[in-house]
Design a protein around this motif. Structure first.
Motif, PDB file in Angstrom:
ATOM      1  N   HIS A 255     -25.052 -42.677 -45.487  1.00 25.89           N
ATOM      2  CA  HIS A 255     -23.808 -42.111 -46.019  1.00 25.89           C
ATOM      3  C   HIS A 255     -22.601 -42.455 -45.168  1.00 25.89           C
ATOM      4  CE1 HIS A 255     -25.226 -39.121 -43.104  1.00 25.89           C
ATOM      5  NE2 HIS A 255     -23.999 -38.596 -43.075  1.00 25.89           N
ATOM      6  N   TRP A 256     -22.814 -42.867 -43.901  1.00 33.47           N
ATOM      7  CA  TRP A 256     -21.683 -43.268 -43.056  1.00 33.47           C
ATOM      8  C   TRP A 256     -21.090 -44.608 -43.486  1.00 33.47           C
ATOM      9  CZ3 TRP A 256     -23.707 -41.972 -37.433  1.00 33.47           C
ATOM     10  CH2 TRP A 256     -23.674 -40.582 -37.251  1.00 33.47           C
ATOM     11  N   LEU A 257     -21.779 -45.342 -44.334  1.00 32.00           N
ATOM     12  CA  LEU A 257     -21.257 -46.605 -44.854  1.00 32.00           C
ATOM     13  C   LEU A 257     -20.664 -46.439 -46.242  1.00 32.00           C
ATOM     14  CD1 LEU A 257     -22.901 -47.602 -42.427  1.00 32.00           C
ATOM     15  CD2 LEU A 257     -23.635 -49.554 -43.793  1.00 32.00           C
ATOM     16  N   MET A 258     -20.539 -45.200 -46.689  1.00 29.37           N
ATOM     17  CA  MET A 258     -19.979 -44.910 -48.012  1.00 29.37           C
ATOM     18  C   MET A 258     -18.759 -44.009 -47.882  1.00 29.37           C
ATOM     19  SD  MET A 258     -23.456 -44.362 -50.253  1.00 29.37           S
ATOM     20  CE  MET A 258     -24.295 -43.328 -49.061  1.00 29.37           C
TER      21      MET A 258
ATOM     22  N   PHE B  88     -31.553 -33.646 -44.019  1.00 27.91           N
ATOM     23  CA  PHE B  88     -31.815 -34.578 -45.115  1.00 27.91           C
ATOM     24  C   PHE B  88     -32.818 -33.936 -46.079  1.00 27.91           C
ATOM     25  CE2 PHE B  88     -30.854 -36.897 -41.217  1.00 27.91           C
ATOM     26  CZ  PHE B  88     -29.772 -37.673 -41.612  1.00 27.91           C
ATOM     27  N   PRO B  89     -32.360 -32.975 -46.888  1.00 27.44           N
ATOM     28  CA  PRO B  89     -33.283 -32.308 -47.814  1.00 27.44           C
ATOM     29  C   PRO B  89     -33.776 -33.206 -48.933  1.00 27.44           C
ATOM     30  CG  PRO B  89     -31.035 -31.558 -48.171  1.00 27.44           C
ATOM     31  CD  PRO B  89     -31.012 -32.386 -46.925  1.00 27.44           C
ATOM     32  N   GLY B  90     -33.106 -34.297 -49.190  1.00 28.91           N
ATOM     33  CA  GLY B  90     -33.522 -35.227 -50.239  1.00 28.91           C
ATOM     34  C   GLY B  90     -33.374 -36.660 -49.758  1.00 28.91           C
ATOM     35  N   THR B  91     -33.409 -37.597 -50.694  1.00 31.56           N
ATOM     36  CA  THR B  91     -33.371 -39.013 -50.350  1.00 31.56           C
ATOM     37  C   THR B  91     -32.322 -39.732 -51.189  1.00 31.56           C
ATOM     38  OG1 THR B  91     -35.729 -39.002 -49.803  1.00 31.56           O
ATOM     39  CG2 THR B  91     -34.718 -41.145 -50.217  1.00 31.56           C
ATOM     40  N   LEU B  92     -31.413 -40.431 -50.530  1.00 29.21           N
ATOM     41  CA  LEU B  92     -30.497 -41.328 -51.223  1.00 29.21           C
ATOM     42  C   LEU B  92     -31.246 -42.615 -51.539  1.00 29.21           C
ATOM     43  CD1 LEU B  92     -27.268 -40.947 -49.029  1.00 29.21           C
ATOM     44  CD2 LEU B  92     -27.853 -39.730 -51.134  1.00 29.21           C
TER      45      LEU B  92
ATOM     46  N   ARG C 240     -17.604 -30.072 -43.176  1.00 30.21           N
ATOM     47  CA  ARG C 240     -18.962 -30.038 -43.750  1.00 30.21           C
ATOM     48  C   ARG C 240     -18.980 -30.912 -44.990  1.00 30.21           C
ATOM     49  NH1 ARG C 240     -23.658 -26.711 -44.105  1.00 30.21           N
ATOM     50  NH2 ARG C 240     -24.555 -26.643 -46.210  1.00 30.21           N
ATOM     51  N   HIS C 241     -19.867 -31.914 -44.962  1.00 30.47           N
ATOM     52  CA  HIS C 241     -20.042 -32.820 -46.099  1.00 30.47           C
ATOM     53  C   HIS C 241     -21.393 -32.537 -46.757  1.00 30.47           C
ATOM     54  CE1 HIS C 241     -16.673 -35.265 -44.691  1.00 30.47           C
ATOM     55  NE2 HIS C 241     -17.270 -35.440 -43.529  1.00 30.47           N
ATOM     56  N   GLU C 242     -21.398 -32.477 -48.076  1.00 29.37           N
ATOM     57  CA  GLU C 242     -22.646 -32.423 -48.838  1.00 29.37           C
ATOM     58  C   GLU C 242     -22.652 -33.610 -49.785  1.00 29.37           C
ATOM     59  OE1 GLU C 242     -23.261 -28.694 -50.749  1.00 29.37           O
ATOM     60  OE2 GLU C 242     -23.273 -27.545 -48.866  1.00 29.37           O
TER      61      GLU C 242
ATOM     62  N   GLY D 172     -25.400 -32.484 -58.773  1.00 26.70           N
ATOM     63  CA  GLY D 172     -26.754 -32.178 -58.330  1.00 26.70           C
ATOM     64  C   GLY D 172     -26.785 -31.558 -56.951  1.00 26.70           C
ATOM     65  N   PRO D 173     -27.979 -31.200 -56.478  1.00 27.93           N
ATOM     66  CA  PRO D 173     -28.101 -30.587 -55.153  1.00 27.93           C
ATOM     67  C   PRO D 173     -27.805 -31.592 -54.047  1.00 27.93           C
ATOM     68  CG  PRO D 173     -30.267 -31.081 -56.046  1.00 27.93           C
ATOM     69  CD  PRO D 173     -29.281 -31.385 -57.138  1.00 27.93           C
ATOM     70  N   ALA D 174     -27.496 -31.077 -52.873  1.00 30.51           N
ATOM     71  CA  ALA D 174     -27.217 -31.941 -51.724  1.00 30.51           C
ATOM     72  C   ALA D 174     -28.500 -32.628 -51.265  1.00 30.51           C
ATOM     73  CB  ALA D 174     -26.622 -31.122 -50.593  1.00 30.51           C
ATOM     74  N   LEU D 175     -28.409 -33.929 -51.075  1.00 31.10           N
ATOM     75  CA  LEU D 175     -29.512 -34.710 -50.519  1.00 31.10           C
ATOM     76  C   LEU D 175     -29.303 -34.961 -49.025  1.00 31.10           C
ATOM     77  CD1 LEU D 175     -29.830 -37.339 -53.394  1.00 31.10           C
ATOM     78  CD2 LEU D 175     -31.070 -35.172 -53.122  1.00 31.10           C
ATOM     79  N   VAL D 176     -28.048 -34.910 -48.604  1.00 28.04           N
ATOM     80  CA  VAL D 176     -27.663 -35.047 -47.196  1.00 28.04           C
ATOM     81  C   VAL D 176     -26.603 -33.995 -46.909  1.00 28.04           C
ATOM     82  CG1 VAL D 176     -26.647 -36.528 -45.424  1.00 28.04           C
ATOM     83  CG2 VAL D 176     -28.125 -37.535 -47.171  1.00 28.04           C
ATOM     84  N   ILE D 177     -26.728 -33.295 -45.792  1.00 27.13           N
ATOM     85  CA  ILE D 177     -25.719 -32.349 -45.330  1.00 27.13           C
ATOM     86  C   ILE D 177     -25.311 -32.765 -43.921  1.00 27.13           C
ATOM     87  CG2 ILE D 177     -25.199 -29.944 -44.772  1.00 27.13           C
ATOM     88  CD1 ILE D 177     -27.407 -29.162 -46.803  1.00 27.13           C
ATOM     89  N   ASP D 178     -24.012 -32.945 -43.705  1.00 27.21           N
ATOM     90  CA  ASP D 178     -23.507 -33.453 -42.430  1.00 27.21           C
ATOM     91  C   ASP D 178     -22.321 -32.602 -42.001  1.00 27.21           C
ATOM     92  OD1 ASP D 178     -22.449 -34.853 -40.289  1.00 27.21           O
ATOM     93  OD2 ASP D 178     -22.550 -36.819 -41.243  1.00 27.21           O
TER      94      ASP D 178
END
Length: 280
Positions: free
Chosen positions: A48-51, A91-95, A126-128, A134-140
């Motif tokens: 996500h740091w490249l997006m 990382f509750p999910g997968t990108l 806070r980034h989701e 949909g639900p958060a796949l990454v929380i930063d």
């Protein structure tokens, strides 16, 4: 100094696509031999740091190469130095490659403090990240610190722990820093313009990006435990690293709960960053 607490609660939403090209080029920058990613493949941690990268026009950049102050983040004009102090991620999910994703951001906190080098402003965002709606796949949770130009640009580092069971040494050079700046569309001149960095910001050399150091630490986990899924990662910057001087990333084997202790050290054995990861 202006009271920036009024910025707490501000929100921003951006959309992007998980693209294979930048992730393949990041793997090359990290000296990995991963096969090219294909649609549907899981994206690596920190993808996500490249997006959601900033896209301000050239005329909207400040002298330091960063976008001019204002917009979503508070405009801390009084404190010119801006650094990524740390993050806490899960990382509750997968990108996955090809996925359309949305980043929902909120300014969670703003604190003003007095430190050894003067006034400081800490901003926590806070980034989701997940599919739209949909639900958060990454929380930063991302910490940014603003500092003034008074005092030393780089404080002395405390001693790092003894070499870990996992260890990788490398030499950060201007090419590595340039490639990472390009991947993240980071125009901050301290990472590629030596004359500016030394003359204007009083650093002894080009500064290694904090997120690059964090990426190298998490990459060490991926090298040592390639089959393990990373569930969480956090890091805190302690002192800067500079080009042309060797650095090392270290780690311990996971404990019974899958926790890994990580740290980066400079050429003199000083602590540059400390981090933790949790694997399945």
């Amino acid at each position: 100094m202006e009271d920036y607490a009024q910025w707490i609660g501000r929100t921003e939403t951006r959309r992007d696509i998980v693209a294979a090209g930048p992730l393949d080029r990041l793997a090359a920058t990290l000296d990995r031999s991963d096969p090219p990613l294909r649609p549907g493949d899981p994206a690596p941690p920190l993808a996500h740091w490249l997006m959601f990268l900033p896209g301000e026009p050239q005329s909207a950049l400040g002298q330091d190469g960063h976008p001019k102050r204002g917009g979503f983040l508070p405009p801390v004009h009084e404190l010119p130095r801006r650094m990524w102090a740390g993050s806490r991620m899960s990382f509750p999910g997968t990108l996955r490659v090809g996925m359309e994703v949305e980043r929902r951001s909120v300014i969670a906190d703003v604190k003003q403090k007095e430190g050894g080098t003067g006034s400081l402003v800490f901003v926590t965002v806070r980034h989701e990240i997940g599919e739209p709606g949909g639900p958060a796949l990454v929380i930063d949770e991302h910490d940014i610190v603003y500092r003034g130009l008074s005092g030393a640009a780089a404080k002395g580092a405390t001693p790092a722990p003894a070499a870990g069971g996992w260890r990788r040494e490398l030499m950060p050079d201007p090419v590595l820093l340039f490639r990472y700046s390009a991947l993240t569309f980071n125009g901050h001149r301290i990472h590629y313009d030596r004359e500016y960095t030394v003359r204007e910001e009083s650093y002894p050399g080009l500064v290694v990006h904090g997120p690059l150091i964090a990426t190298l630490l998490l990459d060490l986990v991926r090298r040592e435990r390639p089959e393990s899924r990373i569930e969480a990662f956090s890091f805190r910057a302690m002192s800067p690293l500079f080009d042309g001087r060797r650095m090392a990333v270290n780690g311990t084997s996971p404990d019974a709960e899958g926790n890994v202790t990580l740290w980066a050290e400079n050429a003199d054995g000083g602590l540059a960053m400390k981090a933790e990861a949790r694997i399945e």
